[in-house]
Design a protein around this motif. Structure first.
Motif, PDB file in Angstrom:
ATOM      1  N   ARG A  96       0.822  -1.202   0.000  1.00  0.00           N
ATOM      2  CA  ARG A  96       0.000   0.000   0.000  1.00  0.00           C
ATOM      3  C   ARG A  96       0.856   1.252   0.000  1.00  0.00           C
ATOM      4  O   ARG A  96       0.419   2.315  -0.417  1.00  0.00           O
ATOM      5  CB  ARG A  96      -0.901   0.015   1.232  1.00  0.00           C
ATOM      6  CG  ARG A  96      -2.198  -0.753   1.043  1.00  0.00           C
ATOM      7  CD  ARG A  96      -3.052  -0.589   2.271  1.00  0.00           C
ATOM      8  NE  ARG A  96      -2.280  -0.960   3.465  1.00  0.00           N
ATOM      9  CZ  ARG A  96      -2.547  -0.476   4.667  1.00  0.00           C
ATOM     10  NH1 ARG A  96      -3.510   0.396   4.851  1.00  0.00           N
ATOM     11  NH2 ARG A  96      -1.834  -0.852   5.688  1.00  0.00           N
ATOM     12  N   GLY A  97       2.023   1.157   0.524  1.00  0.00           N
ATOM     13  CA  GLY A  97       2.886   2.329   0.598  1.00  0.00           C
ATOM     14  C   GLY A  97       2.486   3.222   1.758  1.00  0.00           C
ATOM     15  O   GLY A  97       1.533   2.924   2.497  1.00  0.00           O
ATOM     16  N   VAL A  98       3.228   4.313   1.893  1.00  0.00           N
ATOM     17  CA  VAL A  98       2.970   5.192   3.024  1.00  0.00           C
ATOM     18  C   VAL A  98       3.240   6.626   2.577  1.00  0.00           C
ATOM     19  O   VAL A  98       4.110   6.880   1.752  1.00  0.00           O
ATOM     20  CB  VAL A  98       3.858   4.770   4.215  1.00  0.00           C
ATOM     21  CG1 VAL A  98       5.326   4.905   3.880  1.00  0.00           C
ATOM     22  CG2 VAL A  98       3.478   5.507   5.481  1.00  0.00           C
ATOM     23  N   SER A  99       2.446   7.584   3.083  1.00  0.00           N
ATOM     24  CA  SER A  99       2.629   8.977   2.679  1.00  0.00           C
ATOM     25  C   SER A  99       3.907   9.531   3.291  1.00  0.00           C
ATOM     26  O   SER A  99       4.337   9.052   4.337  1.00  0.00           O
ATOM     27  CB  SER A  99       1.433   9.804   3.156  1.00  0.00           C
ATOM     28  OG  SER A  99       1.443   9.873   4.556  1.00  0.00           O
ATOM     29  N   PRO A 100       4.504  10.530   2.617  1.00  0.00           N
ATOM     30  CA  PRO A 100       5.759  11.078   3.149  1.00  0.00           C
ATOM     31  C   PRO A 100       5.599  11.602   4.574  1.00  0.00           C
ATOM     32  O   PRO A 100       6.512  11.471   5.384  1.00  0.00           O
ATOM     33  CB  PRO A 100       6.089  12.207   2.185  1.00  0.00           C
ATOM     34  CG  PRO A 100       5.341  11.880   0.936  1.00  0.00           C
ATOM     35  CD  PRO A 100       4.110  11.126   1.353  1.00  0.00           C
ATOM     36  N   GLU A 101       4.447  12.194   4.884  1.00  0.00           N
ATOM     37  CA  GLU A 101       4.268  12.735   6.230  1.00  0.00           C
ATOM     38  C   GLU A 101       4.268  11.621   7.269  1.00  0.00           C
ATOM     39  O   GLU A 101       4.921  11.685   8.303  1.00  0.00           O
ATOM     40  CB  GLU A 101       2.936  13.507   6.354  1.00  0.00           C
ATOM     41  CG  GLU A 101       2.833  14.743   5.500  1.00  0.00           C
ATOM     42  CD  GLU A 101       2.515  14.415   4.045  1.00  0.00           C
ATOM     43  OE1 GLU A 101       1.760  13.445   3.811  1.00  0.00           O
ATOM     44  OE2 GLU A 101       3.074  15.097   3.151  1.00  0.00           O
ATOM     45  N   ARG A 102       3.505  10.569   6.927  1.00  0.00           N
ATOM     46  CA  ARG A 102       3.391   9.424   7.830  1.00  0.00           C
ATOM     47  C   ARG A 102       4.769   8.748   7.989  1.00  0.00           C
ATOM     48  O   ARG A 102       5.121   8.313   9.080  1.00  0.00           O
ATOM     49  CB  ARG A 102       2.374   8.433   7.229  1.00  0.00           C
ATOM     50  CG  ARG A 102       2.123   7.206   8.078  1.00  0.00           C
ATOM     51  CD  ARG A 102       1.214   7.523   9.279  1.00  0.00           C
ATOM     52  NE  ARG A 102       1.069   6.333  10.119  1.00  0.00           N
ATOM     53  CZ  ARG A 102       1.343   6.280  11.426  1.00  0.00           C
ATOM     54  NH1 ARG A 102       1.770   7.364  12.040  1.00  0.00           N
ATOM     55  NH2 ARG A 102       1.171   5.177  12.102  1.00  0.00           N
ATOM     56  N   HIS A 103       5.499   8.729   6.865  1.00  0.00           N
ATOM     57  CA  HIS A 103       6.833   8.125   6.877  1.00  0.00           C
ATOM     58  C   HIS A 103       7.732   8.867   7.860  1.00  0.00           C
ATOM     59  O   HIS A 103       8.374   8.259   8.727  1.00  0.00           O
ATOM     60  CB  HIS A 103       7.426   8.165   5.456  1.00  0.00           C
ATOM     61  CG  HIS A 103       8.723   7.429   5.318  1.00  0.00           C
ATOM     62  ND1 HIS A 103       9.927   8.000   5.642  1.00  0.00           N
ATOM     63  CD2 HIS A 103       9.008   6.152   4.918  1.00  0.00           C
ATOM     64  CE1 HIS A 103      10.898   7.126   5.443  1.00  0.00           C
ATOM     65  NE2 HIS A 103      10.353   5.980   5.004  1.00  0.00           N
ATOM     66  N   ALA A 104       7.721  10.213   7.756  1.00  0.00           N
ATOM     67  CA  ALA A 104       8.547  11.026   8.642  1.00  0.00           C
ATOM     68  C   ALA A 104       8.110  10.852  10.091  1.00  0.00           C
ATOM     69  O   ALA A 104       8.940  10.760  11.011  1.00  0.00           O
ATOM     70  CB  ALA A 104       8.460  12.494   8.229  1.00  0.00           C
ATOM     71  N   GLN A 105       6.802  10.766  10.269  1.00  0.00           N
ATOM     72  CA  GLN A 105       6.243  10.591  11.602  1.00  0.00           C
ATOM     73  C   GLN A 105       6.760   9.299  12.250  1.00  0.00           C
ATOM     74  O   GLN A 105       7.236   9.271  13.382  1.00  0.00           O
ATOM     75  CB  GLN A 105       4.705  10.543  11.477  1.00  0.00           C
ATOM     76  CG  GLN A 105       3.964  10.077  12.719  1.00  0.00           C
ATOM     77  CD  GLN A 105       3.980  11.150  13.795  1.00  0.00           C
ATOM     78  OE1 GLN A 105       3.724  12.335  13.517  1.00  0.00           O
ATOM     79  NE2 GLN A 105       4.323  10.752  15.021  1.00  0.00           N
ATOM     80  N   LEU A 106       6.689   8.198  11.431  1.00  0.00           N
ATOM     81  CA  LEU A 106       7.122   6.896  11.942  1.00  0.00           C
ATOM     82  C   LEU A 106       8.628   6.880  12.228  1.00  0.00           C
ATOM     83  O   LEU A 106       9.071   6.332  13.234  1.00  0.00           O
ATOM     84  CB  LEU A 106       6.771   5.791  10.943  1.00  0.00           C
ATOM     85  CG  LEU A 106       5.325   5.312  10.997  1.00  0.00           C
ATOM     86  CD1 LEU A 106       4.998   4.449   9.779  1.00  0.00           C
ATOM     87  CD2 LEU A 106       5.046   4.536  12.272  1.00  0.00           C
ATOM     88  N   MET A 107       9.391   7.529  11.317  1.00  0.00           N
ATOM     89  CA  MET A 107      10.840   7.601  11.519  1.00  0.00           C
ATOM     90  C   MET A 107      11.144   8.284  12.846  1.00  0.00           C
ATOM     91  O   MET A 107      12.014   7.839  13.610  1.00  0.00           O
ATOM     92  CB  MET A 107      11.505   8.389  10.383  1.00  0.00           C
ATOM     93  CG  MET A 107      11.560   7.661   9.053  1.00  0.00           C
ATOM     94  SD  MET A 107      12.688   6.269   9.050  1.00  0.00           S
ATOM     95  CE  MET A 107      14.203   7.058   8.518  1.00  0.00           C
ATOM     96  N   ALA A 108      10.408   9.360  13.125  1.00  0.00           N
ATOM     97  CA  ALA A 108      10.623  10.091  14.371  1.00  0.00           C
ATOM     98  C   ALA A 108      10.200   9.234  15.565  1.00  0.00           C
ATOM     99  O   ALA A 108      10.893   9.189  16.592  1.00  0.00           O
ATOM    100  CB  ALA A 108       9.842  11.399  14.355  1.00  0.00           C
ATOM    101  N   ASP A 109       9.091   8.510  15.420  1.00  0.00           N
ATOM    102  CA  ASP A 109       8.608   7.654  16.508  1.00  0.00           C
ATOM    103  C   ASP A 109       9.659   6.618  16.897  1.00  0.00           C
ATOM    104  O   ASP A 109       9.864   6.329  18.071  1.00  0.00           O
ATOM    105  CB  ASP A 109       7.336   6.912  16.095  1.00  0.00           C
ATOM    106  CG  ASP A 109       6.119   7.833  16.138  1.00  0.00           C
ATOM    107  OD1 ASP A 109       6.292   8.989  16.605  1.00  0.00           O
ATOM    108  OD2 ASP A 109       5.049   7.408  15.690  1.00  0.00           O
TER     109      ASP A 109
END
Lengths: 337, 338
Positions: B42-55
């Motif tokens: 499904r992939g992931v949006s860039p915002e969500r990606h950055a969010q998860l990276m930070a998490d």
């Protein structure tokens, strides 16, 4: 009856270059309480003949003898198991290298007690008491604490004392000492020889001392066997041997003693003991003998004679119509070579 | 003795730090983004990606990430797997008994056969037994595990052939038992289910043979050469001169000295096997740490991989330390040497 009676003992090894005769027709007769020295250079088959007696040679060795009796028991025909009941108990042997002859993984106490347990048995307490007694007997200070020492924690001389204690533990009737002092330094050598002599008298053991040191022989032995290249060349009591050597090899060995040297340089016997590939024809000593004749180079002397030589010496001069030697031959072994 | 222990422990600390560094950096060097792998097709949006990276803390400087990993280990916290969302330590501990069970059986199997075989070959050097054994062990040593495992499965497990053993897993699906210890043999033995223990044993047989083959070959060869060397020593001649029985000479005087080499070999093999018998566990679907590590690497589960590797390495180091101590017990010269 003698304690040990060996007649015409030969040991052959099958090698890649053919049969090698390391011991050739050796006789040995020892009475209870007697002290015999076997003398000869390295490679003259001294150790091999005694290892053959002990049954310690590898299976590649082929041992033959007309007779090999210990206390009337035929050592040639008994089984391995029967031999194991004799060696370590009635016949025992001390080796040249005390540092490697003891097992590094076990305490000296364990190694002494093991041999007593094997042959005589006893409770742990009795064994320990006997081991302490033995260590004291061979002159180890504080034997109670040494019992728990490992071989590497002790000096070479101490280890050789432990080895002696181990090998006299079952009161053997015959003790063989194979160059027991070669690996030790001179002061310790004298102590060990003294100890062996004392023990021999005290316990009435027969003692065979293998050595290449004529000085040791003079000090300790009663009877001397001289071996060369596996053959027994002469057998005499110690006084006779030093006074009137009959074989040219004995004569040359005695001349090589520093105490007897008259020339500035120490006399030596030229050449080395023949090995597997350079055996001469005739008498094995002929290439190094100052009295060698054509007969010596062709015919081997008779094993049955008392001295293995065509021309036994009397007062340093060959007998039996020796044709005489040229001056150049004499100088070869005479000294200033 | 104390100095011996301290000197051994002194070496362990830098080794341990090295392992943490390697475990931390190697998995990050692999190409592939863990977040994208986690998200799947499904992939992931860039915002969500950055969010998860930070998490997950991946936006912090790399050295900061390393030190927080190290700090966690010192507190006994190996992180939380971000694919299974369970603590890495817990995941490790649930799988470790399976590996220990398999590795333990394999090493016992290998030693029970390899050790006596090596001793007999040395004593009967040059005999038919010696030549045969060395031939077999060379074959065993060079056997590709994958091929050997499949061969045994075809021969023993296939219904068309012998059909004696199960193909994979640790226990037949017919049984349901409580896994209190994680060791299937023990759990099955204490359970009320009839036949469960037999099933557990039959599941273990093939993996044990497959995993134990190479160590067995190595142990046999090393034991033989160590014994050959020792049998030529002067103290063995002394033992013979004492009139001792051949059994005592070989089994006590020679073996004790040869054991140094043999224990080293067995210790190294234990280390190797505990680190996860990756191929064997994969062939037999054995739920141990080897299989877990492979799965975690393919998911780029950074925390599981780095934590798992450090745990495995710690165990290997502990085993090696124990082997060092055993040297001292077997051969006193090593303890006293300074």
């Amino acid at each position: 009856m003698s304690l040990l009676d060996i007649k015409n003992l030969s040991v052959e090894f099958q090698t890649a270059h053919g049969l090698f005769r390391a011991v050739d027709g050796v006789d040995l007769e020892i009475d209870q309480g007697e002290m015999v020295a076997i003398v000869g250079e390295s490679g003259s088959g001294k150790s091999v003949s005694m290892l053959a007696l002990m049954g310690l040679l590898p299976w590649t060795a082929n041992i033959t003898a007309d007779r090999m009796l210990f206390d009337g028991i035929d050592l040639l025909s008994i089984s391995k198991k029967e031999r194991r009941q004799i060696i370590g108990k009635d016949i025992s042997m001390i080796f040249q290298e005390p540092m490697t002859s003891l097992n590094p993984c076990f305490t000296v106490g364990y190694q002494i007690m093991e041999v007593i347990k094997e042959h005589l048995g006893g409770t742990k307490k009795e064994l320990e008491k006997r081991a302490i007694e033995l260590l004291g007997l061979v002159g180890i200070p504080a034997p109670e604490t040494r019992l728990r020492a490992f071989p590497h924690q002790m000096s070479g001389g101490m280890n050789q004392r432990v080895m002696i204690a181990m090998m006299i533990a079952c009161n053997p009737r015959l003790l063989i000492a194979d160059e027991p002092t070669t690996a030790l330094d001179v002061t310790i050598q004298a102590q060990i020889l003294e100890l062996l002599g004392e023990l021999q008298k005290e316990k009435g053991m027969a003692l065979v001392l293998i050595t290449h040191d004529m000085g040791v022989v003079a000090e300790t032995a009663e009877v001397v066997n001289v071996q060369y290249a596996g053959q027994q060349v002469e057998r005499q009591d110690v006084v006779g041997l030093f006074d009137k050597p009959q074989h040219p090899y004995t004569y040359a060995l005695l001349n090589a003693l520093p105490e007897r040297a008259t020339s500035k340089r120490l006399p030596s016997i030229p050449g080395v003991v023949p090995g597997l590939l350079d055996r001469p024809t005739g008498c094995l000593f002929n290439p190094r003998c100052q009295f060698a004749t054509d007969k010596c180079r062709k015919e081997a002397p008779d094993h049955a004679s008392k001295v293995l030589c065509h021309y036994p010496l009397v007062d340093g001069k060959p007998t039996n119509n020796h044709p005489g030697v040229s001056a150049s031959d004499v100088s070869v072994s005479g000294g200033a070579v | 003795m104390l100095r011996f222990i301290i000197s051994k422990l002194g070496v362990l600390i830098p080794t341990f730090l090295g392992v943490t560094l390697i475990a931390f950096s190697f998995i990050r060097m692999l190409p592939g983004d863990p977040i994208e792998l986690l998200a799947g097709e499904r992939g992931v949006s860039p915002e969500r990606h950055a969010q998860l990276m930070a998490d997950l803390g991946f936006d912090r400087p790399i050295w900061e990430q390393y030190f927080s990993f190290l700090w966690g280990i010192l507190q006994g916290d190996f992180g939380v797997s971000f694919t299974s969302r369970t603590p890495v330590l817990e995941e490790f501990l649930t799988r470790f008994p399976a590996t220990v069970e398999l590795a333990g059986c394999a090493i016992i199997f290998a030693a029970l056969i390899g050790l006596p075989a090596g001793i007999i070959a040395a004593v009967k050097r040059g005999s038919a037994f010696d030549h045969t054994l060395m031939g077999i062990s060379l074959a065993g040593y060079s056997m590709p595990i994958f091929w050997w495992g499949l061969l045994l499965i075809i021969l023993f497990s296939s219904p068309d052939m012998l059909g004696l053993t199960p193909v994979s897993g640790r226990l037949s699906a017919l049984f349901w038992i409580d896994q209190d210890t994680g060791f299937m043999l023990i759990d099955a033995f204490v359970s009320d289910e009839k036949g469960a223990f037999k099933s557990a044993v039959s599941h273990l047989i093939l993996p044990t043979i497959v995993l134990g083959t190479i160590p067995m070959a190595i142990i046999a060869r090393q034991t033989r050469s160590a014994m050959l060397e020792v049998l030529g020593e002067d103290y063995v001649r002394t033992a013979k001169a004492k009139g001792l029985s051949p059994l005592r000479i070989v089994g006590v005087h020679a073996l004790r000295n040869a054991l140094i080499t043999v224990i080293t070999v067995i210790g190294l093999q234990v280390g190797v096997l505990l680190a996860g018998a990756i191929l064997t566990e994969t062939i037999f679907s054995w739920p141990g740490i080897g299989k877990w590590m492979i799965d975690s690497i393919s998911r780029r589960d950074y925390f599981a991989v780095q934590g798992g590797i450090v745990l495995i390495a710690s165990i290997v180091m502990t085993v090696n330390l124990l082997v060092d101590f055993m040297y001292g017990l077997i051969n006193p010269r090593i303890l006293h040497r300074r």
